[in-house]
Design a protein around this motif. Sequence first.
Motif, PDB file in Angstrom:
ATOM      1  N   TYR A  52       0.841  -1.188   0.000  1.00  0.00           N
ATOM      2  CA  TYR A  52       0.000   0.000   0.000  1.00  0.00           C
ATOM      3  C   TYR A  52       0.882   1.247   0.000  1.00  0.00           C
ATOM      4  O   TYR A  52       1.949   1.261   0.626  1.00  0.00           O
ATOM      5  N   ARG A  53       0.426   2.271  -0.703  1.00  0.00           N
ATOM      6  CA  ARG A  53       1.211   3.506  -0.813  1.00  0.00           C
ATOM      7  C   ARG A  53       0.409   4.688  -0.284  1.00  0.00           C
ATOM      8  O   ARG A  53      -0.717   4.939  -0.730  1.00  0.00           O
ATOM      9  N   ALA A  54       1.004   5.406   0.655  1.00  0.00           N
ATOM     10  CA  ALA A  54       0.412   6.638   1.188  1.00  0.00           C
ATOM     11  C   ALA A  54       1.206   7.822   0.661  1.00  0.00           C
ATOM     12  O   ALA A  54       2.437   7.791   0.645  1.00  0.00           O
ATOM     13  N   THR A  55       0.503   8.862   0.213  1.00  0.00           N
ATOM     14  CA  THR A  55       1.164  10.016  -0.371  1.00  0.00           C
ATOM     15  C   THR A  55       0.720  11.297   0.321  1.00  0.00           C
ATOM     16  O   THR A  55      -0.387  11.381   0.872  1.00  0.00           O
ATOM     17  N   ASN A 173      10.623   1.724  -0.493  1.00  0.00           N
ATOM     18  CA  ASN A 173       9.644   2.431   0.343  1.00  0.00           C
ATOM     19  C   ASN A 173       9.428   3.897  -0.023  1.00  0.00           C
ATOM     20  O   ASN A 173       8.309   4.320  -0.272  1.00  0.00           O
ATOM     21  N   LEU A 174      10.500   4.660  -0.049  1.00  0.00           N
ATOM     22  CA  LEU A 174      10.390   6.108  -0.205  1.00  0.00           C
ATOM     23  C   LEU A 174      10.456   6.525  -1.670  1.00  0.00           C
ATOM     24  O   LEU A 174      11.309   6.056  -2.418  1.00  0.00           O
ATOM     25  N   ALA A 175       9.557   7.438  -2.048  1.00  0.00           N
ATOM     26  CA  ALA A 175       9.587   8.047  -3.387  1.00  0.00           C
ATOM     27  C   ALA A 175       9.307   9.536  -3.236  1.00  0.00           C
ATOM     28  O   ALA A 175       8.340   9.925  -2.579  1.00  0.00           O
ATOM     29  N   VAL A 176      10.177  10.352  -3.816  1.00  0.00           N
ATOM     30  CA  VAL A 176      10.019  11.808  -3.782  1.00  0.00           C
ATOM     31  C   VAL A 176       9.927  12.297  -5.219  1.00  0.00           C
ATOM     32  O   VAL A 176      10.854  12.117  -6.006  1.00  0.00           O
ATOM     33  N   MET A 189       5.205   6.856   0.572  1.00  0.00           N
ATOM     34  CA  MET A 189       5.780   5.740   1.329  1.00  0.00           C
ATOM     35  C   MET A 189       4.976   4.484   1.022  1.00  0.00           C
ATOM     36  O   MET A 189       3.744   4.503   1.079  1.00  0.00           O
ATOM     37  N   THR A 190       5.687   3.404   0.715  1.00  0.00           N
ATOM     38  CA  THR A 190       5.046   2.139   0.376  1.00  0.00           C
ATOM     39  C   THR A 190       5.412   1.087   1.420  1.00  0.00           C
ATOM     40  O   THR A 190       6.571   0.986   1.820  1.00  0.00           O
ATOM     41  N   HIS A 191       4.407   0.301   1.824  1.00  0.00           N
ATOM     42  CA  HIS A 191       4.660  -0.768   2.802  1.00  0.00           C
ATOM     43  C   HIS A 191       3.553  -1.804   2.703  1.00  0.00           C
ATOM     44  O   HIS A 191       2.507  -1.573   2.093  1.00  0.00           O
ATOM     45  N   PHE A 192       3.792  -2.963   3.326  1.00  0.00           N
ATOM     46  CA  PHE A 192       2.777  -4.006   3.360  1.00  0.00           C
ATOM     47  C   PHE A 192       1.552  -3.554   4.148  1.00  0.00           C
ATOM     48  O   PHE A 192       0.440  -3.943   3.835  1.00  0.00           O
ATOM     49  N   GLN A 276      -6.893   0.947  -1.367  1.00  0.00           N
ATOM     50  CA  GLN A 276      -6.573   0.153  -2.545  1.00  0.00           C
ATOM     51  C   GLN A 276      -5.079  -0.157  -2.573  1.00  0.00           C
ATOM     52  O   GLN A 276      -4.256   0.702  -2.259  1.00  0.00           O
ATOM     53  N   LYS A 277      -4.754  -1.359  -2.954  1.00  0.00           N
ATOM     54  CA  LYS A 277      -3.349  -1.779  -2.987  1.00  0.00           C
ATOM     55  C   LYS A 277      -2.594  -1.070  -4.106  1.00  0.00           C
ATOM     56  O   LYS A 277      -3.155  -0.739  -5.152  1.00  0.00           O
ATOM     57  N   ALA A 278      -1.306  -0.863  -3.878  1.00  0.00           N
ATOM     58  CA  ALA A 278      -0.443  -0.273  -4.900  1.00  0.00           C
ATOM     59  C   ALA A 278       0.261  -1.351  -5.721  1.00  0.00           C
ATOM     60  O   ALA A 278       0.721  -1.107  -6.823  1.00  0.00           O
TER      61      ALA A 278
END
Length: 314
Positions: A52-55, A173-176, A189-192, A276-278
């Motif tokens: 899952y990804r939170a932005t 995990n991290l994307a900027v 940030m992406t994580h299970f 929703q899953k990434a």
Amino acid sequence: MQLSEADIIKKSEIDLTEILSAIWRGKWIIGITTIIFAVSSVFYALSLPNTYRATVLLSPVEDSQGGVLSNLKSEFGGLAAMAGVNLGGGKSNKAALALQVMQSRYFINNFVEKYKLKPTLMATEGWMLGSNELVFSPETYDAENAKWIRNVDAPFKPEPGIQELFEHVTSENLAVIEDKEKGLVTVAMTHFSPYVAKSMVENIVVEINEHMKTEAIAEANIKIEYLKKTLADTSVADMQRIFYQLIEQQEQTKMLAQTQSQYVFKTIDPAILPIQKAGPKRALICIGLTFLGGVLAVAFVLFRHFVLGNRVKQ
């Protein structure tokens, strides 16, 4: 002997016919192999845990100090240069610097250590929806005793080091993402676990603001101390005026840093809990592996016909 154009075309037609004939004779091998790969790809794709990804969408906070320095430079630039004082006055690059700091080894390591995220990032292999618990890899981390048990060769240690942690976080995990046209920044940030992803992206924004704020206050204190010392050593009225205004500007920098919680980045669109899953992209995985199986099967059939078949004939 040089072949004519008609002979070359005829030879090519014969070769193409032979290739198609070999593929047709090996159709069962190709079909069965492709089916095996297709079925295996489905099981493999289903075995992969969801991520899952939170932005969060950020806007750089404008620096109000540039105008003061520009005015001082235009009025007293020559005199200050003669006295060995650099007034600067250029456009502030605070946000650009913060983006680089956010993706640095130093910042990421300190962030992970502060929030005790190393096992969460480096040792998890899934997340349980019903109990909202992380699933740790039993070969990597003993969650019950909070102990790393990885089997690694020397000089590496069971607990991941700074370099390994940094590479994992920046790749997994991290994307900027910086939108230079709109002047906005997206941090993801992406994580299970969607809860971990949301918490991490919120905390990393807080930490980069706090880090840059602390650095700005420390730098301002150093400059104020230097300016006060230099002021005491000069008797030129114009230079004293410059120093007083520079000290005032540094005090203003400290005040703004101490009173602004969002010192470098202002949150435009806060993070929400991702439902929703990434990933993973299971359909693409299945298509890719099925296609790979078909290609390998065709290659094997042609190899058997043209290489092994010719050896048998010889």
